[in-house]
Design an enzyme around this catalytic site. Sequence first.
Site, PDB file in Angstrom:
ATOM      1  N   GLY A 321     -96.688  14.481 -89.949  1.00  0.00           N
ATOM      2  CA  GLY A 321     -95.829  15.548 -89.437  1.00  0.00           C
ATOM      3  C   GLY A 321     -95.741  15.492 -87.919  1.00  0.00           C
ATOM      4  N   SER A 322     -95.691  16.667 -87.292  1.00  0.00           N
ATOM      5  CA  SER A 322     -95.413  16.746 -85.850  1.00  0.00           C
ATOM      6  C   SER A 322     -96.536  16.225 -84.962  1.00  0.00           C
ATOM      7  CB  SER A 322     -95.076  18.188 -85.471  1.00  0.00           C
ATOM      8  OG  SER A 322     -93.853  18.571 -86.065  1.00  0.00           O
ATOM      9  N   ILE A 323     -97.702  15.893 -85.534  1.00  0.00           N
ATOM     10  CA  ILE A 323     -98.731  15.211 -84.747  1.00  0.00           C
ATOM     11  C   ILE A 323     -98.137  13.951 -84.114  1.00  0.00           C
ATOM     12  CG2 ILE A 323    -100.881  13.876 -84.935  1.00  0.00           C
ATOM     13  CD1 ILE A 323    -101.520  16.719 -85.106  1.00  0.00           C
ATOM     14  N   LYS A 325     -95.300  13.469 -82.889  1.00  0.00           N
ATOM     15  CA  LYS A 325     -94.508  13.724 -81.684  1.00  0.00           C
ATOM     16  C   LYS A 325     -95.279  13.368 -80.421  1.00  0.00           C
ATOM     17  CE  LYS A 325     -91.724  17.332 -83.884  1.00  0.00           C
ATOM     18  NZ  LYS A 325     -91.550  18.779 -84.118  1.00  0.00           N
TER      19      LYS A 325
END
Length: 610
Positions: A321-323, A325
């Site tokens: 997921g957004s990790i 980013k």
Amino acid sequence: MKLMMTAKRRSFVILLVMTLVWMGLLGRLWWIQLGSPHRFSPHQVNLVKAAVKQRQQTIILNIGRGDILDRNGASFTGQEQKGLIIFPLARGSLEGTEALAKVADIINQPKERIQQVVMTGKSPAALRDEHNNIIELTDRQAEDINKLKIPGIMALAVTDRYRQDAVAKHVIGYLSQNPDLVKSEYQFEYETGKMTEDSLLGASGVERTFDRFLQGVEPPSSLSYYVDGRGVPLRGLDVRYTYNQNSFYPLSIVTTLNRELQRDMEQVADDYGMREGSIVILDIQSGDVLSMVSRPSYDPSHVNVNKDNWQNHAVKQLPPGSIFKTVVAAAALAEGVVSPTDEFLCEGEYGKYGFSCWKKEGHGHLTMQEAFAQSCNISFAEIAKRVGGPKVEEYAKKLGITAPAGWSAPYLYKIQNFRQIDGEEKGNVFSPEVSHHDEGVLIQTAIGQRDVRMTPLQAANMMATIARGGKQGQVRLVSDITYKNGINFHHFSPKIDEKSSIDPVTTRKLTRMLQEVVNSGTGTALRDLPMPVAGKSGTAEVTIKGEARTHHWFAGFAPANEPRFAIAVVVENLPTYGTHQATQVFGKAVRALSDRLEQSASPQVATSHR
């Protein structure tokens, strides 16, 4: 006359046949008893040993395998203790006596508990409590028991390899029998009789990766008891005790784990109710694993390999997921295509590919730093387009995502391609079947979906790399192998790169952005912890057995201003609604870590073993 001759001839033939049969039986009996009692039949059965075993019972007091220790010398694989050893085969000599009552009185245990083991047990065992732990005896109790000289009952030192209350079970691993592996990997030991098809081998964890070092050079310590058909001890053969007298072997494995901190983190996971997931804590300076928790738990003494509960979730890849980013931000800043103050517009929808932001109404106008703090999907889709797929993959490699994070070497003694951490998977960014330049693929990749995979260990190591100013390093789980007497056999030095894979200017910008996540973004629940933290949250959308589920992530470091610990938390297989559980567990882990630092009189929890 002719009839009489026929009768005599028939009698002679019958007598001859009977004589031959008897001679055959006597010959066979001689062959069994004297000719080949040790290698009987095509199956090479040892009849002598088989006969003895009928009236013999043996208990293994110590399997003769090396210990696995924490960084301070505390054992993960049991400690020697005095226990009550009971041989059910001798039950015949105990009937009608007060022997069991005397034993129960000495050790302060119910007579019925001892009697049950004696009367119903099929093999010798140490007396255990309701939690299946050995009931430990004092030296005085052991001495008093042995003075009674009760047949089949005695007090001796015994070691349980795995206690019920043990910690770090997934890291340590378990043992199993594997005859084919014994013959292939330990051919010399098997052919020389040092190992048999029944020898125990490491099946997972440190037990597996360091199996060759943990194997003892002498047989296990054991106690054998011999009785006749009435259960009366055979005079001269009643007890045989063998034990390891070697001062140097077996070797011990010294891990970088802190057992007390490991217990704290497992308590955090269990108190929260984590059913599936992991917690990893690394020492940033050395790259050492201080704690590694995996759930669900399992019993290493009774493993069902068809279940996955023995697998270490901390080293298994998942959509982050957004990790992820963090990787996109590092590429954008390092390549100079975006600055933290550049503005983006999020209206909630991207306009194609069905791609949207988690905030349906959109974030409006926001800077890159704000987009990172608020985990804006639309902004990071635009940033990824400016960076490009090849550069995203390049910086994923620089942050250690595309290769296993654990300590490795091409050769260690007899082991090729040696890796300290068992079962560790590498991460992934793009599937080989798709183009790095496909816009739809790229924007999904930017938010850690589609083909992106990362392990919790890699996430913690990525944060450690950023906190070290861009210096990549391998994660060390074992610092030393020592002889039985404590003298060092082999030392594993930390592997931290001298040069930065990402420039320090970029990592300072990333650090400020990670701090802003906690100050004003998706991690504000962590603002009031005992030590300031920086990090990034992530929620990965997955489908499990046809049902939409999510994995919650939070990875970061503490203290934020002077980083010492890199921490990653993943709570797996959750509903698509509700609070962000990884953030909550991360906060509880930091509080427990802070408490442990205050309680500990030694700084060992935060420094490398060497």
